[in-house]
Design a protein around this motif. Structure first.
Motif, PDB file in Angstrom:
ATOM      1  N   VAL A   6       0.733  -1.121  -0.108  1.00  0.00           N
ATOM      2  CA  VAL A   6      -0.230   0.402   0.591  1.00  0.00           C
ATOM      3  C   VAL A   6       1.060   0.946   0.410  1.00  0.00           C
ATOM      4  O   VAL A   6       1.562   1.520   1.044  1.00  0.00           O
ATOM      5  CB  VAL A   6      -1.079  -0.026   0.859  1.00  0.00           C
ATOM      6  CG1 VAL A   6      -1.338   1.163   1.179  1.00  0.00           C
ATOM      7  CG2 VAL A   6      -1.465  -1.267   0.751  1.00  0.00           C
ATOM      8  N   VAL A   7       0.454   2.284  -1.140  1.00  0.00           N
ATOM      9  CA  VAL A   7       1.210   3.382  -1.002  1.00  0.00           C
ATOM     10  C   VAL A   7       0.335   4.259  -0.663  1.00  0.00           C
ATOM     11  O   VAL A   7       1.467   5.615   0.608  1.00  0.00           O
ATOM     12  CB  VAL A   7       1.462   3.497  -2.712  1.00  0.00           C
ATOM     13  CG1 VAL A   7       2.410   5.228  -3.070  1.00  0.00           C
ATOM     14  CG2 VAL A   7       1.987   1.677  -3.351  1.00  0.00           C
ATOM     15  N   SER A   8      -0.360   4.930  -0.624  1.00  0.00           N
ATOM     16  CA  SER A   8      -1.558   5.672   0.217  1.00  0.00           C
ATOM     17  C   SER A   8      -2.687   4.798   0.384  1.00  0.00           C
ATOM     18  O   SER A   8      -2.855   5.027  -0.554  1.00  0.00           O
ATOM     19  CB  SER A   8      -0.897   7.104  -1.153  1.00  0.00           C
ATOM     20  OG  SER A   8      -1.883   7.294  -1.660  1.00  0.00           O
ATOM     21  N   ALA A   9      -3.089   6.168   0.987  1.00  0.00           N
ATOM     22  CA  ALA A   9      -4.774   5.945   0.632  1.00  0.00           C
ATOM     23  C   ALA A   9      -5.202   6.964   1.095  1.00  0.00           C
ATOM     24  O   ALA A   9      -4.958   8.030   2.895  1.00  0.00           O
ATOM     25  CB  ALA A   9      -5.336   4.664   1.972  1.00  0.00           C
ATOM     26  N   GLU A  10      -6.231   7.749   0.086  1.00  0.00           N
ATOM     27  CA  GLU A  10      -7.112   8.453   0.935  1.00  0.00           C
ATOM     28  C   GLU A  10      -8.709   9.505   0.907  1.00  0.00           C
ATOM     29  O   GLU A  10      -8.828   8.362   0.326  1.00  0.00           O
ATOM     30  CB  GLU A  10      -6.537  10.251   0.453  1.00  0.00           C
ATOM     31  CG  GLU A  10      -7.154  11.457   0.698  1.00  0.00           C
ATOM     32  CD  GLU A  10      -5.895  11.809  -0.068  1.00  0.00           C
ATOM     33  OE1 GLU A  10      -7.320  13.515  -0.636  1.00  0.00           O
ATOM     34  OE2 GLU A  10      -5.773  12.407  -1.216  1.00  0.00           O
ATOM     35  N   ASP A  11      -9.085   9.658   2.261  1.00  0.00           N
ATOM     36  CA  ASP A  11     -10.351   9.373   2.610  1.00  0.00           C
ATOM     37  C   ASP A  11     -11.399  10.233   1.661  1.00  0.00           C
ATOM     38  O   ASP A  11     -11.172  11.453   1.867  1.00  0.00           O
ATOM     39  CB  ASP A  11     -10.745   9.770   3.985  1.00  0.00           C
ATOM     40  CG  ASP A  11     -12.418   9.549   3.838  1.00  0.00           C
ATOM     41  OD1 ASP A  11     -13.020   9.307   2.752  1.00  0.00           O
ATOM     42  OD2 ASP A  11     -12.625   9.385   5.481  1.00  0.00           O
ATOM     43  N   GLN A  12     -12.578   9.868   0.518  1.00  0.00           N
ATOM     44  CA  GLN A  12     -12.565  10.746  -0.359  1.00  0.00           C
ATOM     45  C   GLN A  12     -13.873  10.914  -0.190  1.00  0.00           C
ATOM     46  O   GLN A  12     -14.876  12.521  -0.685  1.00  0.00           O
ATOM     47  CB  GLN A  12     -12.378  10.201  -2.437  1.00  0.00           C
ATOM     48  CG  GLN A  12     -11.591   9.564  -2.656  1.00  0.00           C
ATOM     49  CD  GLN A  12     -10.900  10.761  -2.795  1.00  0.00           C
ATOM     50  OE1 GLN A  12     -11.063  11.430  -3.100  1.00  0.00           O
ATOM     51  NE2 GLN A  12      -9.371  11.027  -2.437  1.00  0.00           N
ATOM     52  N   GLY A  13     -14.357  10.938   1.103  1.00  0.00           N
ATOM     53  CA  GLY A  13     -15.718  11.582   1.452  1.00  0.00           C
ATOM     54  C   GLY A  13     -17.035  10.930   1.313  1.00  0.00           C
ATOM     55  O   GLY A  13     -16.861   9.545  -0.189  1.00  0.00           O
ATOM     56  N   THR A  14     -17.985  11.091   1.494  1.00  0.00           N
ATOM     57  CA  THR A  14     -19.998  10.732   1.395  1.00  0.00           C
ATOM     58  C   THR A  14     -19.549  11.035  -0.396  1.00  0.00           C
ATOM     59  O   THR A  14     -19.876  11.982  -0.810  1.00  0.00           O
ATOM     60  CB  THR A  14     -20.279  11.345   1.605  1.00  0.00           C
ATOM     61  OG1 THR A  14     -19.927  11.212   4.078  1.00  0.00           O
ATOM     62  CG2 THR A  14     -21.359  10.622   1.696  1.00  0.00           C
ATOM     63  N   ILE A  15     -19.981  10.050  -0.933  1.00  0.00           N
ATOM     64  CA  ILE A  15     -20.892   9.759  -2.441  1.00  0.00           C
ATOM     65  C   ILE A  15     -21.972  10.655  -2.213  1.00  0.00           C
ATOM     66  O   ILE A  15     -23.313   9.977  -2.068  1.00  0.00           O
ATOM     67  CB  ILE A  15     -20.834   8.976  -3.453  1.00  0.00           C
ATOM     68  CG1 ILE A  15     -19.774   8.187  -3.662  1.00  0.00           C
ATOM     69  CG2 ILE A  15     -21.721   8.954  -4.160  1.00  0.00           C
ATOM     70  CD1 ILE A  15     -19.631   7.139  -3.586  1.00  0.00           C
ATOM     71  N   GLN A  16     -22.211  12.336  -2.872  1.00  0.00           N
ATOM     72  CA  GLN A  16     -23.325  13.050  -2.554  1.00  0.00           C
ATOM     73  C   GLN A  16     -24.632  11.911  -3.471  1.00  0.00           C
ATOM     74  O   GLN A  16     -24.077  12.123  -5.008  1.00  0.00           O
ATOM     75  CB  GLN A  16     -23.018  14.096  -3.225  1.00  0.00           C
ATOM     76  CG  GLN A  16     -22.164  14.886  -2.045  1.00  0.00           C
ATOM     77  CD  GLN A  16     -22.097  14.552  -0.217  1.00  0.00           C
ATOM     78  OE1 GLN A  16     -23.679  15.052  -0.441  1.00  0.00           O
ATOM     79  NE2 GLN A  16     -21.588  14.230   0.242  1.00  0.00           N
ATOM     80  N   ALA A  17     -25.730  11.688  -3.585  1.00  0.00           N
ATOM     81  CA  ALA A  17     -26.988  11.668  -3.989  1.00  0.00           C
ATOM     82  C   ALA A  17     -27.478  13.460  -4.420  1.00  0.00           C
ATOM     83  O   ALA A  17     -27.155  14.343  -3.882  1.00  0.00           O
ATOM     84  CB  ALA A  17     -27.734  11.035  -3.020  1.00  0.00           C
ATOM     85  N   GLY A  18     -28.253  12.899  -5.566  1.00  0.00           N
ATOM     86  CA  GLY A  18     -28.777  14.604  -6.269  1.00  0.00           C
ATOM     87  C   GLY A  18     -30.540  14.306  -4.890  1.00  0.00           C
ATOM     88  O   GLY A  18     -30.568  14.245  -4.577  1.00  0.00           O
ATOM     89  N   PRO A  19     -30.797  16.032  -5.388  1.00  0.00           N
ATOM     90  CA  PRO A  19     -32.046  16.202  -4.630  1.00  0.00           C
ATOM     91  C   PRO A  19     -33.088  15.938  -4.631  1.00  0.00           C
ATOM     92  O   PRO A  19     -33.741  15.614  -3.215  1.00  0.00           O
ATOM     93  CB  PRO A  19     -32.122  17.800  -4.755  1.00  0.00           C
ATOM     94  CG  PRO A  19     -31.761  16.888  -6.427  1.00  0.00           C
ATOM     95  CD  PRO A  19     -30.656  16.371  -6.494  1.00  0.00           C
ATOM     96  N   LEU A  20     -33.045  14.749  -5.709  1.00  0.00           N
ATOM     97  CA  LEU A  20     -34.240  13.529  -5.125  1.00  0.00           C
ATOM     98  C   LEU A  20     -34.139  12.567  -4.705  1.00  0.00           C
ATOM     99  O   LEU A  20     -35.224  11.499  -4.290  1.00  0.00           O
ATOM    100  CB  LEU A  20     -34.930  13.317  -6.668  1.00  0.00           C
ATOM    101  CG  LEU A  20     -35.157  14.310  -7.825  1.00  0.00           C
ATOM    102  CD1 LEU A  20     -35.507  13.884  -9.319  1.00  0.00           C
ATOM    103  CD2 LEU A  20     -36.411  15.722  -7.214  1.00  0.00           C
ATOM    104  N   VAL A  21     -33.076  11.936  -3.731  1.00  0.00           N
ATOM    105  CA  VAL A  21     -32.239  10.942  -3.513  1.00  0.00           C
ATOM    106  C   VAL A  21     -32.613  11.144  -1.402  1.00  0.00           C
ATOM    107  O   VAL A  21     -31.662  11.902  -1.861  1.00  0.00           O
ATOM    108  CB  VAL A  21     -31.230  10.134  -4.049  1.00  0.00           C
ATOM    109  CG1 VAL A  21     -31.023   8.556  -2.913  1.00  0.00           C
ATOM    110  CG2 VAL A  21     -31.242   9.878  -5.332  1.00  0.00           C
TER     111      VAL A  21
END
Length: 264
Positions: free
Chosen positions: A50-65
């Motif tokens: 493992v070279v590196s790991a980075e948290d990319q955060g929550t995947i955002q849903a659209g306004p209808l979800v």
């Protein structure tokens, strides 16, 4: 985002004349892969650093979800595709309910160093987030009677199709999308798997095709049937012209993993 380096040892060659259907092949394939992966044959397991790991955060849903399960993803026809299971929506869909049994999103922004953003959610003719997998006539009739009109017991019961792993067959210009057919009753975790299968996706805008594969006459699109077969599709990958599919099922914390393979 995870960056890794993999140093592979020698590989066993795929078995000649491997069957085309995973349903037929899984027992022999599991034995073959188990043999191929022994340290004596392969010189030890591949080394992964493992070279590196980075948290990319929550995947955002659209306004209808309002909420959704799952999140299988693959790069297909120049787009990052994301597949979800049960999806609670804020407007009525084509069936007049505020619930999708599955849904999907995609983005053409392929640089995830600043997060996974810009996901587009295809809409149905009612302007609601569209389901990814088309409902069969049987599923449609069941959901109409139990989930939508609630004229038959169990009231609120439904048949759902939840996505599994998605792999891309570049040579043939298609994606193979595993899915699980589910029968659910009202209540928390009150569902059971009927079986699993895979759909073929070639036209991005037209969506996947669920072929009739003949494993179960009552559920003609299934390839693997619960109670008889391992339900492959929890994970999958393509390597050397072969499709490898994984199943993980069991009670409690005991969920043995099985693997099957077939030529693409």
């Amino acid at each position: 985002m995870l960056e890794a380096r993999r140093n592979s040892g020698p590989r066993a060659a795929p078995a000649a004349g491997a069957p085309a259907l995973l349903r037929v092949a899984w027992l022999a394939a599991a034995a073959a892969v188990a043999h191929a992966c022994t340290p004596d044959d392969m010189g030890g397991p591949p080394e992964i650093e493992v070279v590196s790991a980075e948290d990319q955060g929550t995947i955002q849903a659209g306004p209808l979800v309002n909420g959704r399960d799952g999140g299988y993803s693959a790069l297909f026809q120049g787009r990052s595709v994301w597949l979800f299971g049960d999806t609670i929506i804020s407007v009525e869909n084509r069936y007049g309910v505020m619930w999708d049994h599955n849904s999907w999103s995609w983005t053409a922004a392929l640089d995830a160093t600043d997060g996974i953003t810009g996901l587009a959610e295809p809409l149905d003719e009612a302007g609601a987030p569209a389901e990814f997998f088309p409902q069969t006539a049987e599923e449609r009739a069941y959901n109409l009677a139990h989930f939508e009109e609630r004229t038959e017991e169990p009231l609120g019961g439904r048949m759902a199709v939840w996505p599994g792993a998605i792999v891309v067959d570049e040579e043939r210009g298609r994606a193979l999308v595993f899915y699980f057919e589910i029968r659910a009753r009202p209540g928390a975790f009150a569902f059971e798997a009927i079986g699993s299968s895979l759909a073929v996706w070639t036209d991005f805008d037209a969506g996947p095709v669920r072929g009739e594969l003949g494993a179960d006459p009552d559920h003609p699109t299934l390839l693997f049937v619960a109670g008889r077969d391992p339900l492959f599709g929890s994970a999958a990958l393509v390597d050397g012209g072969m499709l490898y599919a994984y199943s993980s099922q069991g009670d409690g914390e005991r969920k043995p993993v099985r693997i099957a393979r077939a030529p693409l």
